[in-house]
Write a protein that holds these residues in place. Structure first.
Motif, PDB file in Angstrom:
ATOM      1  N   ASP A  80       0.851  -1.196   0.000  1.00 14.80           N
ATOM      2  CA  ASP A  80       0.000   0.000   0.000  1.00 14.80           C
ATOM      3  C   ASP A  80       0.882   1.239   0.000  1.00 14.80           C
ATOM      4  O   ASP A  80       1.995   1.222   0.531  1.00 14.80           O
ATOM      5  CB  ASP A  80      -0.899   0.027   1.239  1.00 14.80           C
ATOM      6  CG  ASP A  80      -2.017  -1.001   1.191  1.00 14.80           C
ATOM      7  OD1 ASP A  80      -2.167  -1.691   0.172  1.00 14.80           O
ATOM      8  OD2 ASP A  80      -2.727  -1.111   2.213  1.00 14.80           O
ATOM      9  N   LYS A 112     -11.303   4.509   2.396  1.00  9.84           N
ATOM     10  CA  LYS A 112     -10.824   3.653   1.308  1.00  9.84           C
ATOM     11  C   LYS A 112      -9.668   4.295   0.561  1.00  9.84           C
ATOM     12  O   LYS A 112      -8.730   3.616   0.153  1.00  9.84           O
ATOM     13  CB  LYS A 112     -11.952   3.360   0.325  1.00  9.84           C
ATOM     14  CG  LYS A 112     -13.018   2.458   0.854  1.00  9.84           C
ATOM     15  CD  LYS A 112     -14.092   2.219  -0.188  1.00  9.84           C
ATOM     16  CE  LYS A 112     -15.219   1.391   0.380  1.00  9.84           C
ATOM     17  NZ  LYS A 112     -16.283   1.181  -0.607  1.00  9.84           N
ATOM     18  N   THR A 113      -9.739   5.622   0.363  1.00  8.55           N
ATOM     19  CA  THR A 113      -8.718   6.301  -0.438  1.00  8.55           C
ATOM     20  C   THR A 113      -8.012   7.434   0.280  1.00  8.55           C
ATOM     21  O   THR A 113      -7.044   7.970  -0.244  1.00  8.55           O
ATOM     22  CB  THR A 113      -9.331   6.851  -1.740  1.00  8.55           C
ATOM     23  OG1 THR A 113     -10.370   7.780  -1.404  1.00  8.55           O
ATOM     24  CG2 THR A 113      -9.881   5.734  -2.603  1.00  8.55           C
ATOM     25  N   ILE A 114      -8.494   7.822   1.459  1.00  5.88           N
ATOM     26  CA  ILE A 114      -7.810   8.867   2.230  1.00  5.88           C
ATOM     27  C   ILE A 114      -7.742   8.491   3.704  1.00  5.88           C
ATOM     28  O   ILE A 114      -8.566   7.738   4.215  1.00  5.88           O
ATOM     29  CB  ILE A 114      -8.470  10.259   2.086  1.00  5.88           C
ATOM     30  CG1 ILE A 114      -9.875  10.261   2.687  1.00  5.88           C
ATOM     31  CG2 ILE A 114      -8.459  10.744   0.662  1.00  5.88           C
ATOM     32  CD1 ILE A 114     -10.422  11.648   2.945  1.00  5.88           C
ATOM     33  N   SER A 138      -3.384  10.514   0.774  1.00  3.23           N
ATOM     34  CA  SER A 138      -4.028   9.612  -0.181  1.00  3.23           C
ATOM     35  C   SER A 138      -3.484   8.217   0.080  1.00  3.23           C
ATOM     36  O   SER A 138      -2.328   8.045   0.462  1.00  3.23           O
ATOM     37  CB  SER A 138      -3.749  10.033  -1.622  1.00  3.23           C
ATOM     38  OG  SER A 138      -2.386   9.876  -1.927  1.00  3.23           O
ATOM     39  N   VAL A 139      -4.342   7.233  -0.125  1.00  2.27           N
ATOM     40  CA  VAL A 139      -3.952   5.842   0.086  1.00  2.27           C
ATOM     41  C   VAL A 139      -4.242   5.073  -1.195  1.00  2.27           C
ATOM     42  O   VAL A 139      -5.345   5.135  -1.723  1.00  2.27           O
ATOM     43  CB  VAL A 139      -4.743   5.191   1.243  1.00  2.27           C
ATOM     44  CG1 VAL A 139      -4.287   3.752   1.463  1.00  2.27           C
ATOM     45  CG2 VAL A 139      -4.607   5.988   2.511  1.00  2.27           C
ATOM     46  N   LEU A 140      -3.240   4.388  -1.673  1.00  2.00           N
ATOM     47  CA  LEU A 140      -3.420   3.457  -2.780  1.00  2.00           C
ATOM     48  C   LEU A 140      -3.292   2.071  -2.174  1.00  2.00           C
ATOM     49  O   LEU A 140      -2.198   1.628  -1.816  1.00  2.00           O
ATOM     50  CB  LEU A 140      -2.374   3.675  -3.876  1.00  2.00           C
ATOM     51  CG  LEU A 140      -2.465   2.715  -5.059  1.00  2.00           C
ATOM     52  CD1 LEU A 140      -3.829   2.822  -5.749  1.00  2.00           C
ATOM     53  CD2 LEU A 140      -1.350   3.003  -6.039  1.00  2.00           C
ATOM     54  N   ARG A 141      -4.439   1.436  -2.008  1.00  5.96           N
ATOM     55  CA  ARG A 141      -4.463   0.110  -1.388  1.00  5.96           C
ATOM     56  C   ARG A 141      -4.351  -0.947  -2.480  1.00  5.96           C
ATOM     57  O   ARG A 141      -5.078  -0.907  -3.458  1.00  5.96           O
ATOM     58  CB  ARG A 141      -5.729  -0.081  -0.573  1.00  5.96           C
ATOM     59  CG  ARG A 141      -5.848   0.942   0.562  1.00  5.96           C
ATOM     60  CD  ARG A 141      -7.007   0.628   1.467  1.00  5.96           C
ATOM     61  NE  ARG A 141      -7.324   1.710   2.371  1.00  5.96           N
ATOM     62  CZ  ARG A 141      -6.774   1.891   3.568  1.00  5.96           C
ATOM     63  NH1 ARG A 141      -5.866   1.054   4.006  1.00  5.96           N
ATOM     64  NH2 ARG A 141      -7.136   2.905   4.326  1.00  5.96           N
ATOM     65  N   THR A 142      -3.426  -1.866  -2.279  1.00  2.14           N
ATOM     66  CA  THR A 142      -3.248  -2.948  -3.247  1.00  2.14           C
ATOM     67  C   THR A 142      -4.267  -4.034  -2.951  1.00  2.14           C
ATOM     68  O   THR A 142      -4.712  -4.201  -1.824  1.00  2.14           O
ATOM     69  CB  THR A 142      -1.830  -3.533  -3.164  1.00  2.14           C
ATOM     70  OG1 THR A 142      -1.603  -3.996  -1.831  1.00  2.14           O
ATOM     71  CG2 THR A 142      -0.785  -2.499  -3.523  1.00  2.14           C
ATOM     72  N   LYS A 143      -4.614  -4.747  -3.976  1.00  3.20           N
ATOM     73  CA  LYS A 143      -5.516  -5.880  -3.765  1.00  3.20           C
ATOM     74  C   LYS A 143      -4.670  -7.008  -3.206  1.00  3.20           C
ATOM     75  O   LYS A 143      -3.745  -7.487  -3.827  1.00  3.20           O
ATOM     76  CB  LYS A 143      -6.169  -6.290  -5.067  1.00  3.20           C
ATOM     77  CG  LYS A 143      -6.984  -5.180  -5.685  1.00  3.20           C
ATOM     78  CD  LYS A 143      -8.248  -5.724  -6.294  1.00  3.20           C
ATOM     79  CE  LYS A 143      -8.962  -4.624  -7.034  1.00  3.20           C
ATOM     80  NZ  LYS A 143      -9.956  -3.958  -6.323  1.00  3.20           N
TER      81      LYS A 143
END
Length: 152
Positions: A80, A112-114, A138-143
């Motif tokens: 992430d 989910k995104t922040i 900001s958050v970029l969550r990996t699957k």
């Protein structure tokens, strides 16, 4: 697993980020959604040489780092990504030279995104804050099919 993850975060923040090494930043406490940091005073942190006060930009950097560490505790995978997208800081009192800075950060929204974090900076742990900040990351969550890494 959670303690191991937090030790990895602590080691990375303190030892592998050049700015934090310059600051001498130490994580005193880290737990889900919270961090407590100490930064010792150094002469080159002075911004107002006449009144001997800390530079406001250094204080903002400490706030952003403290908030970022609290935010990282909410990530679900080592892949992430977390990035600062907004920051507001209110300077309430002058930060006096020759006194250390302590910062506490608490996640107020883990979306989910922040991630939103409130931060307080102190010079005396029992006093009123010298500054308060709110940072948005900001958050970029990996699957990730594995369980949440801090829940294992």
């Amino acid at each position: 697993m959670q303690d191991h993850f937090f030790e990895l975060i602590k080691n990375a923040i303190e030892n592998y980020m050049p700015a934090n090494k310059i600051f001498g930043l130490k994580i005193m406490e880290i737990k889900p959604g919270f961090t407590y940091i100490h930064v010792p005073f150094k002469e080159y942190f002075v911004g107002d040489f006449l009144q001997k006060r800390w530079h406001g930009g250094i204080l903002a950097s400490i706030a952003d780092t403290t908030g970022g560490v609290a935010g990282v505790t909410c990530l679900q995978s080592p892949k992430d990504k977390l990035n600062t997208i907004d920051m507001r800081i209110d300077y309430l009192h002058a930060a006096i030279a020759h006194e250390d800075i302590y910062a506490k950060a608490k996640v107020i929204k883990n979306g989910k995104t922040i991630i939103k974090v409130d931060i307080q900076l102190f010079q005396d742990q029992n006093s009123e804050p010298i500054a308060v900040a709110r940072c948005v990351y900001s958050v970029l969550r990996t699957k990730n099919e594995e369980k949440n890494i801090i829940d294992n």
